[in-house]
Design an enzyme around this catalytic site. Structure first.
Site, PDB file in Angstrom:
ATOM      1  N   HIS A  41      -9.294   1.188   5.071  1.00 25.07           N
ATOM      2  CA  HIS A  41      -8.025   1.427   5.765  1.00 25.07           C
ATOM      3  C   HIS A  41      -8.270   2.407   6.918  1.00 25.07           C
ATOM      4  CE1 HIS A  41      -3.943   2.641   6.620  1.00 25.07           C
ATOM      5  NE2 HIS A  41      -3.550   1.551   5.983  1.00 25.07           N
ATOM      6  N   GLY A  79       2.956  -1.075   4.201  1.00 25.03           N
ATOM      7  CA  GLY A  79       3.034   0.338   3.837  1.00 25.03           C
ATOM      8  C   GLY A  79       4.482   0.734   3.580  1.00 25.03           C
ATOM      9  N   GLY A  80       5.137   1.262   4.597  1.00 23.94           N
ATOM     10  CA  GLY A  80       6.498   1.795   4.467  1.00 23.94           C
ATOM     11  C   GLY A  80       7.474   0.873   3.750  1.00 23.94           C
ATOM     12  N   GLU A 104      -6.663   4.840   7.955  1.00 24.03           N
ATOM     13  CA  GLU A 104      -6.426   6.252   7.611  1.00 24.03           C
ATOM     14  C   GLU A 104      -7.649   6.833   6.905  1.00 24.03           C
ATOM     15  OE1 GLU A 104      -2.749   5.637   5.521  1.00 24.03           O
ATOM     16  OE2 GLU A 104      -1.765   5.107   7.410  1.00 24.03           O
ATOM     17  N   ASN A 140       0.866  -1.182   0.000  1.00 23.24           N
ATOM     18  CA  ASN A 140       0.000   0.000   0.000  1.00 23.24           C
ATOM     19  C   ASN A 140       0.901   1.231   0.000  1.00 23.24           C
ATOM     20  OD1 ASN A 140      -1.841   2.024   0.509  1.00 23.24           O
ATOM     21  ND2 ASN A 140      -2.271   1.397   2.626  1.00 23.24           N
ATOM     22  N   TRP A 141       1.000   1.855  -1.153  1.00 29.02           N
ATOM     23  CA  TRP A 141       1.946   2.975  -1.276  1.00 29.02           C
ATOM     24  C   TRP A 141       1.448   4.267  -0.641  1.00 29.02           C
ATOM     25  CZ3 TRP A 141       4.190   2.718  -6.976  1.00 29.02           C
ATOM     26  CH2 TRP A 141       5.055   1.618  -7.057  1.00 29.02           C
ATOM     27  N   LYS A 142       0.180   4.331  -0.312  1.00 23.20           N
ATOM     28  CA  LYS A 142      -0.418   5.561   0.245  1.00 23.20           C
ATOM     29  C   LYS A 142      -0.114   6.742  -0.680  1.00 23.20           C
ATOM     30  CE  LYS A 142      -0.021   3.374   4.695  1.00 23.20           C
ATOM     31  NZ  LYS A 142       0.116   3.472   6.123  1.00 23.20           N
ATOM     32  N   GLY A 197       2.690   2.298  10.630  1.00 19.77           N
ATOM     33  CA  GLY A 197       3.643   3.387  10.420  1.00 19.77           C
ATOM     34  C   GLY A 197       4.396   3.810  11.663  1.00 19.77           C
ATOM     35  N   SER A 207       3.651  -2.151  10.373  1.00 20.89           N
ATOM     36  CA  SER A 207       5.101  -2.239  10.572  1.00 20.89           C
ATOM     37  C   SER A 207       5.678  -3.616  10.232  1.00 20.89           C
ATOM     38  CB  SER A 207       5.474  -1.826  11.995  1.00 20.89           C
ATOM     39  OG  SER A 207       5.090  -0.479  12.212  1.00 20.89           O
ATOM     40  N   GLU A 258      -5.136  -4.893  10.744  1.00 20.09           N
ATOM     41  CA  GLU A 258      -4.112  -3.871  10.925  1.00 20.09           C
ATOM     42  C   GLU A 258      -4.377  -3.108  12.222  1.00 20.09           C
ATOM     43  OE1 GLU A 258      -2.192  -2.723   6.893  1.00 20.09           O
ATOM     44  OE2 GLU A 258      -3.943  -1.476   7.194  1.00 20.09           O
TER      45      GLU A 258
HETATM   46  P1  PGA Z   1       3.048   0.222   7.582  1.00 16.17           P
HETATM   47  O1  PGA Z   1       1.585   0.463   6.968  1.00 16.17           O
HETATM   48  O2  PGA Z   1       3.558  -1.069   7.000  1.00 16.17           O
HETATM   49  O3  PGA Z   1       3.852   1.411   7.139  1.00 16.17           O
HETATM   50  O4  PGA Z   1       2.902   0.140   9.061  1.00 16.17           O
HETATM   51  C1  PGA Z   1       0.683  -0.589   6.775  1.00 16.17           C
HETATM   52  C2  PGA Z   1      -0.609  -0.072   6.208  1.00 16.17           C
HETATM   53  O5  PGA Z   1      -1.007   1.055   6.545  1.00 16.17           O
HETATM   54  O6  PGA Z   1      -1.278  -0.759   5.428  1.00 16.17           O
END
Ligand code: PGA
Length: 251
Positions: free
Chosen positions: A96, A235-236, A98, A9-11, A174, A214, A168
């Protein structure tokens, strides 16, 4: 045996040029063995159509990070499931944390989005997870159960099979602080138990449940070998080919 999924997930990150270079490099480096897993990347909207083109036949699926719940109309700035499908995108991330937090997405809206996505043949990666406060006060199971029940449990058995769940915990996204693999497995088993009660054991066994929060090259193995963890939503660590590839290779 459920096929593993590694999804990035590149956001709101990367550029068109980086998207091109990432897909080119990743597709060169994933070998035959890796191709038995489903590999997904979710770039921002403007890059989707090109990403589909660059990844065609290379063992990489392209997902959107969101979509609107209506099929069309006066919703300036929004994108529908039908539009996504017409670009060749075959999956979408919904719910998600966010999106729930910053864009007011609630269970009712998410239920509508899920239905729209399925009607347009998109594979859904449905996110669920509790806040730190909810975990601290022992409300994590109840929170996740409610999110899943409200957004998904009106679906028929043949529809739920097209859903991939992603657990999640919000406090692990993050932050660099993942849940422990034990905490994740415990929640995944709980989710599968809920699915089993609603759809029967055989149905629940078919559904993939990813862990996200993470997940990194150095902790991926520990998570991805748990009985009920069928892959990761990353994500990251999905922003660099080297990290993402290491995670792909660790399951
Ligand atoms: P993260 O994000 O791996 O940076 O913790 C995961 C996500 O939001 O899907």
């Amino acid at each position: 045996m459920r096929q593993k999924i590694i999804a990035g997930n590149w956001k709101m990150n990367q550029t068109l040029e980086i998207t091109h270079d990432f897909i080119t490099e990743l597709s060169e480096k994933i070998n035959q063995k890796e191709k038995s897993k489903q590999i997904i990347i979710a770039p921002p909207y403007p890059f989707l159509e090109r990403a589909v083109h660059w990844s065609k036949g290379k063992g990489i699926d392209i997902a959107a990070q969101n979509m609107h719940q209506c099929d069309k109309g006066a919703y300036t700035g929004e994108v529908s499931a039908d539009m996504l499908y017409s670009t060749g995108v075959n999956a979408v991330i919904l719910g998600h944390s966010e999106r729930r937090e910053h864009f007011g997405e609630n269970d009712e809206i998410l239920m509508q989005k899920v239905v729209q996505a399925l009607e347009n043949n998109l594979q859904v990666i449905f996110c669920t997870g509790e806040s730190f406060e909810q975990r601290k006060t022992g409300k994590h199971f109840e929170t996740v159960q409610t999110q899943i029940e409200k957004a998904l449990f009106a679906l028929q058995a043949h529809e739920i099979e097209k859903i991939v769940l992603a657990y999640e915990p919000i406090w692990a996204i993050g932050t660099g602080e993942s849940a422990t693999s034990g905490q994740a497995q415990e929640m995944h088993a709980y989710i599968r138990g809920n699915l089993s009660e609603r759809y029967g054991k055989a149905g629940a066994e078919k559904i993939r449940i990813l862990y996200g929060g993470s997940l990194k090259p150095d902790n991926a193995k520990e998570f991805l070998f748990q009985k009920d963890i069928d892959g990761g939503l990353i994500g990251g660590a999905s922003l660099k080919v080297v990290d993402f590839l290491k995670i792909i290779e660790s399951c």
